[in-house]
Design a protein around this motif. Structure first.
Motif, short mmCIF file in Angstrom:
data_model
loop_
_atom_site.label_atom_id
_atom_site.label_comp_id
_atom_site.label_asym_id
_atom_site.label_seq_id
_atom_site.Cartn_x
_atom_site.Cartn_y
_atom_site.Cartn_z
N ARG A 214 0.84 -1.20 0.00
CA ARG A 214 0.00 0.00 0.00
C ARG A 214 0.88 1.25 0.00
O ARG A 214 0.61 2.22 -0.71
CB ARG A 214 -0.94 -0.01 1.22
CG ARG A 214 -1.79 1.21 1.33
CD ARG A 214 -2.80 1.28 0.21
NE ARG A 214 -3.53 2.53 0.31
CZ ARG A 214 -3.89 3.27 -0.72
NH1 ARG A 214 -3.65 2.85 -1.94
NH2 ARG A 214 -4.51 4.40 -0.55
N ARG A 215 1.95 1.23 0.80
CA ARG A 215 2.88 2.36 0.85
C ARG A 215 3.48 2.61 -0.53
O ARG A 215 3.54 3.75 -1.00
CB ARG A 215 3.97 2.08 1.89
CG ARG A 215 4.99 3.18 2.00
CD ARG A 215 5.91 2.99 3.17
NE ARG A 215 6.60 1.73 3.17
CZ ARG A 215 7.24 1.21 4.21
NH1 ARG A 215 7.27 1.86 5.36
NH2 ARG A 215 7.86 0.07 4.11
N GLN A 216 3.90 1.55 -1.20
CA GLN A 216 4.48 1.69 -2.54
C GLN A 216 3.46 2.23 -3.54
O GLN A 216 3.78 3.08 -4.36
CB GLN A 216 5.05 0.35 -3.01
CG GLN A 216 5.80 0.44 -4.31
CD GLN A 216 7.00 1.39 -4.23
OE1 GLN A 216 7.70 1.42 -3.23
NE2 GLN A 216 7.21 2.16 -5.27
N ARG B 188 1.36 6.58 -6.94
CA ARG B 188 0.23 7.43 -7.31
C ARG B 188 0.61 8.91 -7.32
O ARG B 188 0.20 9.66 -8.21
CB ARG B 188 -0.94 7.20 -6.35
CG ARG B 188 -2.21 7.96 -6.75
CD ARG B 188 -3.33 7.78 -5.77
NE ARG B 188 -3.10 8.65 -4.62
CZ ARG B 188 -3.19 8.30 -3.36
NH1 ARG B 188 -3.49 7.06 -3.03
NH2 ARG B 188 -2.97 9.16 -2.39
N VAL B 189 1.40 9.34 -6.34
CA VAL B 189 1.79 10.75 -6.29
C VAL B 189 3.07 11.01 -7.07
O VAL B 189 3.47 12.16 -7.25
CB VAL B 189 1.91 11.29 -4.84
CG1 VAL B 189 0.56 11.29 -4.16
CG2 VAL B 189 2.93 10.54 -4.03
N LEU C 140 0.64 7.65 4.60
CA LEU C 140 1.97 7.07 4.77
C LEU C 140 2.41 7.09 6.23
O LEU C 140 3.00 6.12 6.72
CB LEU C 140 3.00 7.81 3.91
CG LEU C 140 2.90 7.56 2.41
CD1 LEU C 140 3.81 8.51 1.66
CD2 LEU C 140 3.26 6.11 2.08
N ARG C 141 2.09 8.16 6.93
CA ARG C 141 2.43 8.25 8.36
C ARG C 141 1.66 7.20 9.16
O ARG C 141 2.21 6.60 10.09
CB ARG C 141 2.14 9.66 8.89
CG ARG C 141 2.96 10.76 8.23
CD ARG C 141 4.42 10.69 8.55
NE ARG C 141 4.56 11.01 9.96
CZ ARG C 141 5.60 10.72 10.70
NH1 ARG C 141 6.62 10.12 10.17
NH2 ARG C 141 5.64 11.02 11.98
N ASP D 93 10.22 3.98 12.26
CA ASP D 93 10.49 5.37 12.53
C ASP D 93 10.55 6.16 11.24
O ASP D 93 10.19 7.31 11.18
CB ASP D 93 11.81 5.54 13.30
CG ASP D 93 11.70 5.04 14.72
OD1 ASP D 93 10.59 5.04 15.27
OD2 ASP D 93 12.73 4.63 15.27
N GLU D 94 11.03 5.50 10.20
CA GLU D 94 11.09 6.09 8.88
C GLU D 94 10.80 5.02 7.86
O GLU D 94 11.27 3.91 7.99
CB GLU D 94 12.48 6.68 8.61
CG GLU D 94 12.47 8.18 8.62
CD GLU D 94 13.81 8.74 8.24
OE1 GLU D 94 14.21 8.58 7.08
OE2 GLU D 94 14.42 9.35 9.12
N ALA D 95 10.04 5.38 6.87
CA ALA D 95 9.73 4.40 5.82
C ALA D 95 10.97 4.18 4.97
O ALA D 95 11.75 5.08 4.75
CB ALA D 95 8.58 4.92 4.94
N THR D 96 11.08 2.97 4.51
CA THR D 96 12.15 2.67 3.57
C THR D 96 11.51 2.17 2.31
O THR D 96 10.66 1.29 2.33
CB THR D 96 13.11 1.60 4.13
OG1 THR D 96 12.36 0.44 4.49
CG2 THR D 96 13.88 2.13 5.33
N GLY D 97 11.90 2.77 1.25
CA GLY D 97 11.53 2.38 0.04
C GLY D 97 10.48 2.04 -0.74
O GLY D 97 9.99 1.78 -1.61
#
Length: 64
Positions: free
Chosen positions: A15-17, A22-23, A50-51, A60-64
């Motif tokens: 979903r994050r990808q 999309r953006v 995304l948050r 803590d931070e998204a990766t990729g």
């Protein structure tokens, strides 16, 4: 009654990808622009989602 839905880590990552595609930008670029308050339109809702995904993944931070 509250209904809970289990979502796998893989589903959240997919979903994050999909949101980033999309953006049309990277997570790092979107994050920098969010911190600079220069997101426009749908980018703000994408950033919020995304948050939420980060929180659910425990990142803590998204990766990729």
């Amino acid at each position: 009654m509250t209904r809970l839905t289990e979502v796998s880590r893989e589903d959240l990552q997919a979903r994050r990808q999909a949101i980033l595609e999309r953006v049309g930008t990277s997570y790092e670029d979107l994050k920098a622009r969010a911190e600079g308050r220069s997101l426009v339109g749908d980018e703000w809702s994408a950033w919020d989602e995304l948050r939420e995904i980060e929180f659910l993944l425990g990142d803590d931070e998204a990766t990729g």
